[in-house]
Scaffold this motif. Sequence first.
Motif, PDB file in Angstrom:
ATOM      1  N   ASP A 156     -17.869 -31.868  97.263  1.00  0.00           N
ATOM      2  CA  ASP A 156     -18.954 -32.490  98.197  1.00  0.00           C
ATOM      3  C   ASP A 156     -20.239 -32.569  97.570  1.00  0.00           C
ATOM      4  O   ASP A 156     -20.995 -33.279  97.469  1.00  0.00           O
ATOM      5  N   ASN A 157     -20.497 -30.410  98.606  1.00  0.00           N
ATOM      6  CA  ASN A 157     -22.448 -30.298  98.105  1.00  0.00           C
ATOM      7  C   ASN A 157     -22.503 -30.392  96.358  1.00  0.00           C
ATOM      8  O   ASN A 157     -22.509 -29.638  95.507  1.00  0.00           O
ATOM      9  N   PRO A 158     -23.454 -31.527  96.264  1.00  0.00           N
ATOM     10  CA  PRO A 158     -24.042 -31.902  95.052  1.00  0.00           C
ATOM     11  C   PRO A 158     -24.968 -30.552  94.431  1.00  0.00           C
ATOM     12  O   PRO A 158     -24.452 -30.069  93.674  1.00  0.00           O
ATOM     13  N   SER A 159     -25.128 -29.754  95.870  1.00  0.00           N
ATOM     14  CA  SER A 159     -26.658 -28.076  94.985  1.00  0.00           C
ATOM     15  C   SER A 159     -25.390 -27.530  94.905  1.00  0.00           C
ATOM     16  O   SER A 159     -25.742 -26.198  94.825  1.00  0.00           O
ATOM     17  N   GLU A 160     -23.828 -27.276  95.187  1.00  0.00           N
ATOM     18  CA  GLU A 160     -22.818 -26.552  95.012  1.00  0.00           C
ATOM     19  C   GLU A 160     -21.801 -26.599  94.058  1.00  0.00           C
ATOM     20  O   GLU A 160     -22.189 -26.252  92.944  1.00  0.00           O
ATOM     21  N   GLY A 161     -21.385 -27.885  94.242  1.00  0.00           N
ATOM     22  CA  GLY A 161     -19.662 -28.305  93.819  1.00  0.00           C
ATOM     23  C   GLY A 161     -20.049 -29.350  92.789  1.00  0.00           C
ATOM     24  O   GLY A 161     -20.080 -30.050  91.837  1.00  0.00           O
ATOM     25  N   GLY A 162     -21.418 -29.671  92.822  1.00  0.00           N
ATOM     26  CA  GLY A 162     -21.963 -31.156  91.884  1.00  0.00           C
ATOM     27  C   GLY A 162     -21.553 -32.863  92.628  1.00  0.00           C
ATOM     28  O   GLY A 162     -21.645 -33.141  92.051  1.00  0.00           O
ATOM     29  N   GLY A 163     -20.366 -32.837  93.781  1.00  0.00           N
ATOM     30  CA  GLY A 163     -20.330 -34.117  94.171  1.00  0.00           C
ATOM     31  C   GLY A 163     -18.965 -34.714  92.852  1.00  0.00           C
ATOM     32  O   GLY A 163     -18.663 -34.187  92.055  1.00  0.00           O
ATOM     33  N   THR A 164     -18.622 -35.862  93.815  1.00  0.00           N
ATOM     34  CA  THR A 164     -18.034 -36.687  92.621  1.00  0.00           C
ATOM     35  C   THR A 164     -18.182 -37.035  91.486  1.00  0.00           C
ATOM     36  O   THR A 164     -17.866 -36.705  90.621  1.00  0.00           O
ATOM     37  N   LEU A 165     -19.683 -37.438  91.286  1.00  0.00           N
ATOM     38  CA  LEU A 165     -20.024 -37.446  89.767  1.00  0.00           C
ATOM     39  C   LEU A 165     -20.180 -36.448  88.671  1.00  0.00           C
ATOM     40  O   LEU A 165     -19.444 -36.341  87.656  1.00  0.00           O
ATOM     41  N   VAL A 166     -19.966 -35.104  88.952  1.00  0.00           N
ATOM     42  CA  VAL A 166     -19.852 -34.269  88.042  1.00  0.00           C
ATOM     43  C   VAL A 166     -18.531 -33.618  88.584  1.00  0.00           C
ATOM     44  O   VAL A 166     -17.540 -33.328  87.639  1.00  0.00           O
TER      45      VAL A 166
END
Length: 297
Positions: A156-166
């Motif tokens: 869920d962390n955009p700077s690690e796994g990218g979050g939902t969008l990714v």
Amino acid sequence: MRIALAGLATSHPYTDARTLARHAELVVWEPDGERLRRFTEEHPEARVAGSLGEALDGGPDGVVLTVPNPRVPEALAAVLETGAACFVNKPAAATREQLDRLDRLPIHDRVMSGSVLRFAPAFAGWAADPAGVLSVRATVRHDVGLWATGYNAWQDNPSEGGGTLVTMGVHGVELLVALLGPDVRLAGAAGAVRHYGTLRSEDTGVMALRWGSGVTGVVEVVGVSDEESYAVTVHRRGGDEHVVIEAGDDPVLGLGYARTIEAFLEMAGGGPSPVPWAETRAILGVLVSARESVPVR
């Protein structure tokens, strides 16, 4: 055949192992004790390795690599040195920095990565004629409520796994690139939180794509959903073609897990990757660009 499962960071390798165990000797490495315990309870015959290096000792025929995104480039580099076939669980990169590190690796033609959905029976047997396509749409319905509880917070962390969008958006981008090819770029993206207020990323999102041919596309990501399904629509002047991918009575078959592992085993047996890296790189490029263009909460 000997297959190494390098990391158990998501649910996918547990599903994959049930198919792999019927065809190969399994070696597993996972630093998290609870995840490893869950795996070995189901597969007591698997040999447990104390490190990634130990899992790769002796040269496995194939490696299923499932580690958090920031660790993928380093781990993949170690696998590449063995020459073994490698299945990198998707997405292989979630940020520009991660993608740049991947780009510096000597990725050969026995590396595959991507969504299992491209191998789902409902989609894999669909040969959509690219001639006359006006636009395309993919809709991903996959609930992300578990992340709202803190489960696998790195995803869920955009700077690690990218979050939902990714992490969820990869499914839709993958299906459209599988249909129309890798000459694609992001035209725009947006995301929002409509239900799960504790998320660090978004629970809904949209990406606009454009191919070099002029075809446009849309990927809708619906992360608040009671049901899991994936739909692709091809718009033509004379009407629409529509495919829906659902779990059905057997999710391993219906969602493409089984055929993905069959394709991986063929690659481990000496064949080339069934997913050209050019397609994977194009998909990652779109996802990373989308992540960069959507504000982080």
